[in-house]
Design a protein around this motif. Sequence first.
Motif, PDB file in Angstrom:
ATOM      1  N   ASP A 150     -38.168 -92.476 -27.599  1.00  0.00           N
ATOM      2  CA  ASP A 150     -37.316 -91.416 -27.031  1.00  0.00           C
ATOM      3  C   ASP A 150     -38.151 -90.159 -26.821  1.00  0.00           C
ATOM      4  OD1 ASP A 150     -35.063 -90.171 -26.068  1.00  0.00           O
ATOM      5  OD2 ASP A 150     -34.280 -89.639 -28.042  1.00  0.00           O
ATOM      6  N   ALA A 151     -39.262 -90.322 -26.116  1.00  0.00           N
ATOM      7  CA  ALA A 151     -40.180 -89.206 -25.851  1.00  0.00           C
ATOM      8  C   ALA A 151     -40.140 -88.876 -24.365  1.00  0.00           C
ATOM      9  CB  ALA A 151     -41.601 -89.573 -26.277  1.00  0.00           C
ATOM     10  N   PHE A 152     -40.067 -87.587 -24.076  1.00  0.00           N
ATOM     11  CA  PHE A 152     -39.979 -87.152 -22.687  1.00  0.00           C
ATOM     12  C   PHE A 152     -40.881 -85.959 -22.446  1.00  0.00           C
ATOM     13  CE2 PHE A 152     -36.175 -89.622 -22.993  1.00  0.00           C
ATOM     14  CZ  PHE A 152     -35.953 -90.096 -21.720  1.00  0.00           C
ATOM     15  N   GLY A 153     -41.444 -85.895 -21.242  1.00  0.00           N
ATOM     16  CA  GLY A 153     -42.084 -84.706 -20.712  1.00  0.00           C
ATOM     17  C   GLY A 153     -41.360 -84.363 -19.431  1.00  0.00           C
ATOM     18  N   GLY A 154     -40.412 -83.436 -19.487  1.00  0.00           N
ATOM     19  CA  GLY A 154     -39.483 -83.271 -18.380  1.00  0.00           C
ATOM     20  C   GLY A 154     -38.532 -84.459 -18.372  1.00  0.00           C
ATOM     21  N   GLN A 155     -38.267 -85.024 -17.181  1.00  0.00           N
ATOM     22  CA  GLN A 155     -37.379 -86.174 -17.089  1.00  0.00           C
ATOM     23  C   GLN A 155     -38.113 -87.501 -17.182  1.00  0.00           C
ATOM     24  OE1 GLN A 155     -35.049 -85.603 -13.514  1.00  0.00           O
ATOM     25  NE2 GLN A 155     -33.519 -84.429 -14.640  1.00  0.00           N
ATOM     26  N   ALA A 156     -39.427 -87.462 -17.278  1.00  0.00           N
ATOM     27  CA  ALA A 156     -40.210 -88.687 -17.314  1.00  0.00           C
ATOM     28  C   ALA A 156     -40.724 -88.961 -18.725  1.00  0.00           C
ATOM     29  CB  ALA A 156     -41.393 -88.593 -16.350  1.00  0.00           C
ATOM     30  N   VAL A 157     -40.737 -90.224 -19.086  1.00  0.00           N
ATOM     31  CA  VAL A 157     -41.456 -90.620 -20.288  1.00  0.00           C
ATOM     32  C   VAL A 157     -42.942 -90.442 -20.000  1.00  0.00           C
ATOM     33  CG1 VAL A 157     -41.905 -92.499 -21.908  1.00  0.00           C
ATOM     34  CG2 VAL A 157     -39.656 -92.305 -20.811  1.00  0.00           C
ATOM     35  N   PRO A 158     -43.703 -89.786 -20.889  1.00  0.00           N
ATOM     36  CA  PRO A 158     -45.143 -89.643 -20.632  1.00  0.00           C
ATOM     37  C   PRO A 158     -45.766 -90.999 -20.295  1.00  0.00           C
ATOM     38  CG  PRO A 158     -44.501 -88.327 -22.530  1.00  0.00           C
ATOM     39  CD  PRO A 158     -43.301 -89.135 -22.149  1.00  0.00           C
ATOM     40  N   TRP A 159     -46.539 -91.040 -19.233  1.00  0.00           N
ATOM     41  CA  TRP A 159     -46.977 -92.318 -18.676  1.00  0.00           C
ATOM     42  C   TRP A 159     -47.689 -93.194 -19.703  1.00  0.00           C
ATOM     43  CZ3 TRP A 159     -51.917 -94.165 -18.625  1.00  0.00           C
ATOM     44  CH2 TRP A 159     -52.954 -93.254 -18.863  1.00  0.00           C
ATOM     45  N   LEU A 191     -34.792 -96.864  -8.542  1.00  0.00           N
ATOM     46  CA  LEU A 191     -35.071 -97.296  -9.931  1.00  0.00           C
ATOM     47  C   LEU A 191     -36.463 -97.902 -10.070  1.00  0.00           C
ATOM     48  CD1 LEU A 191     -31.628 -98.962 -10.808  1.00  0.00           C
ATOM     49  CD2 LEU A 191     -32.300 -96.559 -11.000  1.00  0.00           C
ATOM     50  N   GLY A 192     -37.421 -97.327  -9.345  1.00  0.00           N
ATOM     51  CA  GLY A 192     -38.778 -97.875  -9.412  1.00  0.00           C
ATOM     52  C   GLY A 192     -39.367 -97.852 -10.802  1.00  0.00           C
ATOM     53  N   PHE A 193     -39.140 -96.754 -11.535  1.00  0.00           N
ATOM     54  CA  PHE A 193     -39.685 -96.660 -12.885  1.00  0.00           C
ATOM     55  C   PHE A 193     -38.960 -97.600 -13.835  1.00  0.00           C
ATOM     56  CE2 PHE A 193     -39.543 -94.008 -16.974  1.00  0.00           C
ATOM     57  CZ  PHE A 193     -40.608 -94.708 -17.525  1.00  0.00           C
ATOM     58  N   ALA A 194     -37.630 -97.620 -13.777  1.00  0.00           N
ATOM     59  CA  ALA A 194     -36.855 -98.483 -14.677  1.00  0.00           C
ATOM     60  C   ALA A 194     -37.234 -99.946 -14.474  1.00  0.00           C
ATOM     61  CB  ALA A 194     -35.358 -98.275 -14.449  1.00  0.00           C
ATOM     62  N   ARG A 195     -37.376-100.357 -13.241  1.00  0.00           N
ATOM     63  CA  ARG A 195     -37.738-101.748 -12.961  1.00  0.00           C
ATOM     64  C   ARG A 195     -39.153-102.059 -13.476  1.00  0.00           C
ATOM     65  NH1 ARG A 195     -33.752-103.409  -9.393  1.00  0.00           N
ATOM     66  NH2 ARG A 195     -32.801-101.740  -8.148  1.00  0.00           N
ATOM     67  N   ALA A 196     -40.059-101.107 -13.284  1.00  0.00           N
ATOM     68  CA  ALA A 196     -41.434-101.334 -13.748  1.00  0.00           C
ATOM     69  C   ALA A 196     -41.504-101.396 -15.272  1.00  0.00           C
ATOM     70  CB  ALA A 196     -42.341-100.229 -13.213  1.00  0.00           C
ATOM     71  N   GLU A 197     -40.720-100.551 -15.961  1.00  0.00           N
ATOM     72  CA  GLU A 197     -40.743-100.592 -17.422  1.00  0.00           C
ATOM     73  C   GLU A 197     -40.112-101.888 -17.938  1.00  0.00           C
ATOM     74  OE1 GLU A 197     -41.724 -99.102 -21.260  1.00  0.00           O
ATOM     75  OE2 GLU A 197     -42.456 -98.817 -19.204  1.00  0.00           O
ATOM     76  N   HIS A 214     -52.993 -98.186 -14.285  1.00  0.00           N
ATOM     77  CA  HIS A 214     -52.099 -97.817 -13.177  1.00  0.00           C
ATOM     78  C   HIS A 214     -50.669 -97.694 -13.695  1.00  0.00           C
ATOM     79  CE1 HIS A 214     -50.011 -98.621  -9.137  1.00  0.00           C
ATOM     80  NE2 HIS A 214     -50.604 -97.441  -9.040  1.00  0.00           N
ATOM     81  N   ALA A 215     -50.264 -96.459 -13.940  1.00  0.00           N
ATOM     82  CA  ALA A 215     -48.897 -96.191 -14.408  1.00  0.00           C
ATOM     83  C   ALA A 215     -48.385 -94.930 -13.721  1.00  0.00           C
ATOM     84  CB  ALA A 215     -48.872 -96.044 -15.929  1.00  0.00           C
ATOM     85  N   PRO A 216     -48.045 -95.017 -12.429  1.00  0.00           N
ATOM     86  CA  PRO A 216     -47.608 -93.827 -11.679  1.00  0.00           C
ATOM     87  C   PRO A 216     -46.148 -93.471 -11.975  1.00  0.00           C
ATOM     88  CG  PRO A 216     -47.553 -95.742 -10.253  1.00  0.00           C
ATOM     89  CD  PRO A 216     -48.100 -96.217 -11.578  1.00  0.00           C
ATOM     90  N   VAL A 217     -45.869 -93.109 -13.208  1.00  0.00           N
ATOM     91  CA  VAL A 217     -44.489 -92.914 -13.653  1.00  0.00           C
ATOM     92  C   VAL A 217     -43.794 -91.819 -12.859  1.00  0.00           C
ATOM     93  CG1 VAL A 217     -43.061 -92.190 -15.600  1.00  0.00           C
ATOM     94  CG2 VAL A 217     -44.921 -93.825 -15.957  1.00  0.00           C
ATOM     95  N   ASP A 218     -44.453 -90.681 -12.677  1.00  0.00           N
ATOM     96  CA  ASP A 218     -43.812 -89.570 -11.971  1.00  0.00           C
ATOM     97  C   ASP A 218     -43.476 -89.940 -10.532  1.00  0.00           C
ATOM     98  OD1 ASP A 218     -43.943 -87.039 -13.815  1.00  0.00           O
ATOM     99  OD2 ASP A 218     -45.852 -88.049 -14.058  1.00  0.00           O
ATOM    100  N   GLN A 219     -44.379 -90.663  -9.885  1.00  0.00           N
ATOM    101  CA  GLN A 219     -44.124 -91.039  -8.504  1.00  0.00           C
ATOM    102  C   GLN A 219     -43.021 -92.086  -8.408  1.00  0.00           C
ATOM    103  OE1 GLN A 219     -47.063 -90.775  -9.941  1.00  0.00           O
ATOM    104  NE2 GLN A 219     -48.542 -89.758  -8.619  1.00  0.00           N
ATOM    105  N   LEU A 220     -42.958 -93.007  -9.376  1.00  0.00           N
ATOM    106  CA  LEU A 220     -41.893 -93.993  -9.382  1.00  0.00           C
ATOM    107  C   LEU A 220     -40.542 -93.356  -9.664  1.00  0.00           C
ATOM    108  CD1 LEU A 220     -43.659 -96.869 -11.358  1.00  0.00           C
ATOM    109  CD2 LEU A 220     -43.051 -96.895  -8.929  1.00  0.00           C
ATOM    110  N   LEU A 221     -40.555 -92.325 -10.504  1.00  0.00           N
ATOM    111  CA  LEU A 221     -39.312 -91.653 -10.869  1.00  0.00           C
ATOM    112  C   LEU A 221     -38.767 -90.828  -9.723  1.00  0.00           C
ATOM    113  CD1 LEU A 221     -37.325 -90.958 -13.193  1.00  0.00           C
ATOM    114  CD2 LEU A 221     -38.822 -89.033 -13.755  1.00  0.00           C
ATOM    115  N   THR A 222     -39.637 -90.198  -8.955  1.00  0.00           N
ATOM    116  CA  THR A 222     -39.200 -89.353  -7.831  1.00  0.00           C
ATOM    117  C   THR A 222     -39.966 -89.779  -6.572  1.00  0.00           C
ATOM    118  OG1 THR A 222     -40.844 -87.705  -8.477  1.00  0.00           O
ATOM    119  CG2 THR A 222     -38.598 -87.386  -9.259  1.00  0.00           C
ATOM    120  N   PRO A 223     -39.601 -90.929  -6.005  1.00  0.00           N
ATOM    121  CA  PRO A 223     -40.336 -91.394  -4.818  1.00  0.00           C
ATOM    122  C   PRO A 223     -40.129 -90.463  -3.637  1.00  0.00           C
ATOM    123  CG  PRO A 223     -38.345 -92.704  -5.154  1.00  0.00           C
ATOM    124  CD  PRO A 223     -38.503 -91.824  -6.375  1.00  0.00           C
TER     125      PRO A 223
END
Length: 492
Positions: free
Chosen positions: A359-368, A399-405, A481-490
């Motif tokens: 349950d760790a967040f940096g803004g709305q994204a989990v740190p990559w 849901l690019g990030f959710a699907r990738a996780e 390769h973990a583009p979390v921010d880009q997946l979260l806000t395409p």
Amino acid sequence: MPPLIASALVFTTSAAVLVLEIVAGRLLAPYVGVTLETFTGIIGVVLAGIAFGTWYGGRLADRVNPRKLLGPTMVLGGALAVASLPLIRLVGSAGLGAGPIAIVVLTAIGFFLPSAVLSAVTPMVVKIQLSSLDETGSVVGWLSALGTAGGLFGTFAAGFLFVAALPSPAIIYGVGGLMIVAGIVAWLWFPRTPDSRSVVAAAVVLALATGALGAVLPGRCELESAYFCARVEVDPDRPSGRLLILDTLRHSYVDLEDPTHLEFTYAQALSDVLEAVAPAGAPLDVLHIGGGGFSLPQYLEATRPGTYSKVLELDPALVDLAVDELGLELSDDLEVRTGDARIAVADEPDGAYDLVIGDAFGGQAVPWHLTTRELVADVRRVMVDDGVYAINLIDYGDLGFARAEAATLRDVFAHVAVIAPPERISGQEGGNFVMVGSDAPIPAEDIRSRAVERGDDDVVITAPDEVAAFIDGAEVLTDDHAPVDQLLTPLT
């Protein structure tokens, strides 16, 4: 100009620009969050300011005696630095949003002009120092190197010292004030004109007025740490309820009188998981990746006496805040290790925990680096054979990030569950998802029935074909390769 003074002017103005760039992230955080996009926007705008200021400063130096320009330019740059604080607070409070456009616009309003004006000092000093064409290369190279050195000093000093030791307004006022004083000294040193006197006077008035305005305008931070702008608010509908807000995110909710009360639906979903996978009331050994308001460790302490919780929290200031205002009481059964969780997990022994909660967040994204296959594999290592890993995350849009996780969890664990309301599963709305990974079967029906008892309609996906359909070909996140921010806000 004496070489030592020339060197000092270039070094300090370059350092000032980079200090402003680092502090910009803290000033913008309460309004646009802290993501890769935030820092991308800040770096881009400041670089644009440096480029424009260097070009235009050199152009002016060729047309006007730079000795007459130098002092007023520094005073104006310092005044504009001071003005950045009230400008950010005024415009940020207008609600621009949190996307790339809002980030660039807000950064430009606050930091383009001070970056440009202060960057104009270097070409002016170069012009003053050039006495013949024979030494152009050495003079330009020497002063360029000093400018780079000043930028490095400003970056390291701000990132490692100033932000940790001082609130952002103090840093802004300190940098602006230093530039104003140095500019006045330079103005008094070199030849002065009536026009320059007017510019200096106007800049000083601007600094005093905007400094006073910045002191009056309320900031959004109760506590400004090295990582977060944090504040605690009282729930008007529940006098014992406390809401922890980090930057722009409603992060945690704690009831001081009833730690079993979980206000947020994601916390309720996590409680459904832990109640379904372990006998009621049985003590557990739990590792928490992220502390925040420490609502779940306190919930476990109240509902499962004898539970041992170890919390990995990045920010020591948040631990102090939780102790002071959120009812946290540390003990032998509830311990905290501060620092980066990725490093801390690697230090944990094999097979030590029944449950790991992410349950760790940096803004709305989990740190990559807390989302990748390598981290998940390390989590699996520290759990018992039938242990459970439950992670909370936020996603929107496709849901690019959710699907990738989910794909990443499936790559490590034999069983995976995705828990969210049906509207989120289908991508009709965004919000929190709880994902579960385990080598033991996940009791989906028990989790689902507990959600129904609470009046929620959470979908619990565990069947391999349904999980595969949700993942829909998403790639596994890795350290490479973990583009979390880009997946979260395409961009789409």
